[in-house]
Design a protein around this motif. Structure first.
Motif, PDB file in Angstrom:
ATOM      1  N   ALA A  26       0.821  -1.213   0.000  1.00 60.23           N
ATOM      2  CA  ALA A  26       0.000   0.000   0.000  1.00 60.23           C
ATOM      3  C   ALA A  26       0.853   1.261   0.000  1.00 60.23           C
ATOM      4  CB  ALA A  26      -0.923   0.000   1.211  1.00 60.23           C
ATOM      5  N   ARG A  27       2.125   1.147   0.406  1.00 60.09           N
ATOM      6  CA  ARG A  27       2.988   2.319   0.464  1.00 60.09           C
ATOM      7  C   ARG A  27       3.792   2.513  -0.824  1.00 60.09           C
ATOM      8  NH1 ARG A  27       5.101   0.113   5.359  1.00 60.09           N
ATOM      9  NH2 ARG A  27       7.217   0.461   4.613  1.00 60.09           N
ATOM     10  N   ILE A  28       3.666   1.544  -1.747  1.00 62.02           N
ATOM     11  CA  ILE A  28       4.410   1.646  -2.998  1.00 62.02           C
ATOM     12  C   ILE A  28       3.569   2.418  -4.003  1.00 62.02           C
ATOM     13  CG2 ILE A  28       5.459   0.349  -4.896  1.00 62.02           C
ATOM     14  CD1 ILE A  28       5.780  -1.968  -2.929  1.00 62.02           C
ATOM     15  N   ARG A  29       4.102   3.494  -4.522  1.00 64.95           N
ATOM     16  CA  ARG A  29       3.358   4.327  -5.454  1.00 64.95           C
ATOM     17  C   ARG A  29       3.348   3.676  -6.837  1.00 64.95           C
ATOM     18  NH1 ARG A  29       5.244  10.373  -5.744  1.00 64.95           N
ATOM     19  NH2 ARG A  29       4.404  10.221  -3.617  1.00 64.95           N
ATOM     20  N   PRO A  30       2.177   3.392  -7.383  1.00 69.85           N
ATOM     21  CA  PRO A  30       2.127   2.808  -8.722  1.00 69.85           C
ATOM     22  C   PRO A  30       2.812   3.706  -9.743  1.00 69.85           C
ATOM     23  CG  PRO A  30      -0.007   2.637  -7.641  1.00 69.85           C
ATOM     24  CD  PRO A  30       0.854   3.541  -6.789  1.00 69.85           C
ATOM     25  N   GLU A  31       3.433   3.109 -10.736  1.00 64.42           N
ATOM     26  CA  GLU A  31       4.199   3.860 -11.724  1.00 64.42           C
ATOM     27  C   GLU A  31       3.340   4.153 -12.954  1.00 64.42           C
ATOM     28  OE1 GLU A  31       7.739   1.659 -12.529  1.00 64.42           O
ATOM     29  OE2 GLU A  31       8.608   2.124 -10.582  1.00 64.42           O
ATOM     30  N   GLY A  32       2.177   4.725 -12.761  1.00 61.77           N
ATOM     31  CA  GLY A  32       1.335   5.076 -13.885  1.00 61.77           C
ATOM     32  C   GLY A  32       0.456   3.910 -14.302  1.00 61.77           C
ATOM     33  N   PRO A  33      -0.235   4.056 -15.439  1.00 62.03           N
ATOM     34  CA  PRO A  33      -1.161   3.017 -15.901  1.00 62.03           C
ATOM     35  C   PRO A  33      -0.453   1.681 -16.086  1.00 62.03           C
ATOM     36  CG  PRO A  33      -1.401   5.045 -17.169  1.00 62.03           C
ATOM     37  CD  PRO A  33      -0.169   5.211 -16.331  1.00 62.03           C
ATOM     38  N   ASP A  34      -1.190   0.638 -15.831  1.00 61.50           N
ATOM     39  CA  ASP A  34      -0.630  -0.702 -15.962  1.00 61.50           C
ATOM     40  C   ASP A  34      -0.459  -1.050 -17.437  1.00 61.50           C
ATOM     41  OD1 ASP A  34       0.054  -3.347 -15.818  1.00 61.50           O
ATOM     42  OD2 ASP A  34      -2.000  -4.026 -15.440  1.00 61.50           O
ATOM     43  N   PRO A  35       0.778  -1.279 -17.902  1.00 57.16           N
ATOM     44  CA  PRO A  35       0.987  -1.613 -19.308  1.00 57.16           C
ATOM     45  C   PRO A  35       0.434  -2.976 -19.676  1.00 57.16           C
ATOM     46  CG  PRO A  35       3.050  -1.771 -18.086  1.00 57.16           C
ATOM     47  CD  PRO A  35       2.033  -1.146 -17.168  1.00 57.16           C
ATOM     48  N   ALA A  36       0.059  -3.787 -18.659  1.00 58.19           N
ATOM     49  CA  ALA A  36      -0.532  -5.096 -18.956  1.00 58.19           C
ATOM     50  C   ALA A  36      -1.997  -4.965 -19.350  1.00 58.19           C
ATOM     51  CB  ALA A  36      -0.411  -6.006 -17.739  1.00 58.19           C
ATOM     52  N   ASP A  37      -2.593  -3.789 -19.121  1.00 58.11           N
ATOM     53  CA  ASP A  37      -3.993  -3.581 -19.444  1.00 58.11           C
ATOM     54  C   ASP A  37      -4.198  -3.768 -20.945  1.00 58.11           C
ATOM     55  OD1 ASP A  37      -6.658  -2.951 -19.154  1.00 58.11           O
ATOM     56  OD2 ASP A  37      -6.327  -0.795 -19.350  1.00 58.11           O
ATOM     57  N   GLY A  38      -5.029  -4.737 -21.308  1.00 56.72           N
ATOM     58  CA  GLY A  38      -5.255  -5.021 -22.716  1.00 56.72           C
ATOM     59  C   GLY A  38      -4.291  -6.048 -23.276  1.00 56.72           C
ATOM     60  N   LEU A  39      -3.186  -6.295 -22.572  1.00 54.14           N
ATOM     61  CA  LEU A  39      -2.203  -7.271 -23.034  1.00 54.14           C
ATOM     62  C   LEU A  39      -2.491  -8.646 -22.461  1.00 54.14           C
ATOM     63  CD1 LEU A  39       0.403  -7.680 -24.658  1.00 54.14           C
ATOM     64  CD2 LEU A  39       1.696  -7.102 -22.605  1.00 54.14           C
ATOM     65  N   LEU A  40      -2.908  -8.672 -21.194  1.00 55.25           N
ATOM     66  CA  LEU A  40      -3.248  -9.924 -20.546  1.00 55.25           C
ATOM     67  C   LEU A  40      -4.755 -10.150 -20.580  1.00 55.25           C
ATOM     68  CD1 LEU A  40      -1.034  -9.866 -17.303  1.00 55.25           C
ATOM     69  CD2 LEU A  40      -0.457 -10.751 -19.579  1.00 55.25           C
ATOM     70  N   SER A  41      -5.138 -11.405 -20.663  1.00 57.89           N
ATOM     71  CA  SER A  41      -6.561 -11.740 -20.597  1.00 57.89           C
ATOM     72  C   SER A  41      -7.060 -11.561 -19.168  1.00 57.89           C
ATOM     73  CB  SER A  41      -6.780 -13.189 -21.041  1.00 57.89           C
ATOM     74  OG  SER A  41      -6.225 -14.081 -20.078  1.00 57.89           O
ATOM     75  N   THR A  42      -8.365 -11.576 -19.006  1.00 62.82           N
ATOM     76  CA  THR A  42      -8.950 -11.449 -17.672  1.00 62.82           C
ATOM     77  C   THR A  42      -8.444 -12.554 -16.757  1.00 62.82           C
ATOM     78  OG1 THR A  42     -10.953 -10.441 -18.574  1.00 62.82           O
ATOM     79  CG2 THR A  42     -11.108 -11.381 -16.365  1.00 62.82           C
ATOM     80  N   ARG A  43      -8.386 -13.771 -17.268  1.00 66.96           N
ATOM     81  CA  ARG A  43      -7.898 -14.900 -16.471  1.00 66.96           C
ATOM     82  C   ARG A  43      -6.433 -14.721 -16.114  1.00 66.96           C
ATOM     83  NH1 ARG A  43     -10.284 -18.197 -13.300  1.00 66.96           N
ATOM     84  NH2 ARG A  43     -11.474 -19.457 -14.780  1.00 66.96           N
ATOM     85  N   GLU A  44      -5.621 -14.242 -17.055  1.00 63.97           N
ATOM     86  CA  GLU A  44      -4.201 -14.038 -16.781  1.00 63.97           C
ATOM     87  C   GLU A  44      -3.992 -12.971 -15.722  1.00 63.97           C
ATOM     88  OE1 GLU A  44      -2.514 -15.391 -21.179  1.00 63.97           O
ATOM     89  OE2 GLU A  44      -2.928 -13.277 -20.750  1.00 63.97           O
ATOM     90  N   LEU A  45      -4.813 -11.931 -15.734  1.00 67.93           N
ATOM     91  CA  LEU A  45      -4.725 -10.913 -14.694  1.00 67.93           C
ATOM     92  C   LEU A  45      -5.092 -11.500 -13.333  1.00 67.93           C
ATOM     93  CD1 LEU A  45      -6.228  -7.766 -16.465  1.00 67.93           C
ATOM     94  CD2 LEU A  45      -3.921  -7.978 -15.524  1.00 67.93           C
ATOM     95  N   GLU A  46      -6.098 -12.367 -13.305  1.00 71.98           N
ATOM     96  CA  GLU A  46      -6.452 -13.041 -12.058  1.00 71.98           C
ATOM     97  C   GLU A  46      -5.284 -13.858 -11.536  1.00 71.98           C
ATOM     98  OE1 GLU A  46     -11.159 -14.109 -12.060  1.00 71.98           O
ATOM     99  OE2 GLU A  46      -9.921 -15.220 -13.488  1.00 71.98           O
TER     100      GLU A  46
END
Length: 220
Positions: free
Chosen positions: A145-165
């Motif tokens: 929770a203390r780690i600041r995300p580095e912008g939008p997730d580049p995996a968005d659209g690259l991985l399937s819903t199951r792969e993200l799970e």
């Protein structure tokens, strides 16, 4: 044909620890300590000269600490990456996370049984990752929770819903069997998903997948 022993460098600033690790490792027919040192700078120099299969690395050391040394040996800018297993007395979330970001293939505590050290060396050398599920779960609970995300997730659209799970469950420290049970699929299917995730995201192993998930805010 007999396989050559795995070549190991042991780096720790405490003589007794180095001697103990060396004795344990050299007692194994498939492992061989080819160098010892007490600081990260010497570890880097030795590794570049001796080309070991793995360096067993402490964290807090003089001259150059183990995190910085790991980054030089196993990080993305290393010309010839060397596998690193971080073994330390400091069971701190921040050290675990920093070690993994630096490129370590695994993380163990010094109070772990001797067979865990040997298993860790063999596991990391084989190309697999070594990260105790409890360590991973603690990271999620206390540090992610203390780690600041580095912008939008580049995996968005690259991985399937199951792969993200699957990626999220990997990052929570679940084994393939635990993921299979949670998603009601076979362990072989989980293994295939993990392999595709690593390929698509250009990650080396499950440890890097954990770091990736933290850095891109996939865990809530």
């Amino acid at each position: 044909m007999t396989r050559a022993p795995v070549r190991v460098i042991v780096c720790d600033d405490q003589d007794l620890i180095r001697t103990g690790f060396t004795t344990i490792i050299d007692a194994q027919p498939d492992l061989e300590v080819v160098g010892q040192c007490g600081d990260g700078r010497t570890a880097v120099d030795l590794a570049r000269r001796l080309s070991p299969d793995i360096v067993v690395m402490d964290v807090r050391m003089p001259v150059l600490d183990g995190i910085a040394a790991t980054r030089l040996l196993a990080g993305p800018e290393a010309a010839e990456p060397t596998k690193v297993l971080v073994v330390t007395t400091f069971n701190l979330d921040e050290y675990v996370y920093q070690a993994l970001r630096a490129g370590a293939g695994g993380f163990l505590l010094k109070d772990a049984p001797a067979d865990h050290l040997l298993h860790g060396i063999r596991t990391v050398v084989s190309g697999a990752a070594l990260l105790d599920p409890e360590v991973t779960r603690r990271l999620v609970g206390r540090y992610a929770a203390r780690i600041r995300p580095e912008g939008p997730d580049p995996a968005d659209g690259l991985l399937s819903t199951r792969e993200l799970e699957v990626l999220r469950l990997v990052a929570e420290g679940l084994s393939n069997k635990e993921i299979a049970d949670a998603l009601v699929i076979s362990p072989e299917t989980v293994k295939s998903h993990v392999s595709r995730i690593l390929t698509k995201l250009q990650l080396r192993d499950r440890v890097q997948a954990v770091v990736y998930a933290y850095r891109h805010g996939l865990l809530t």
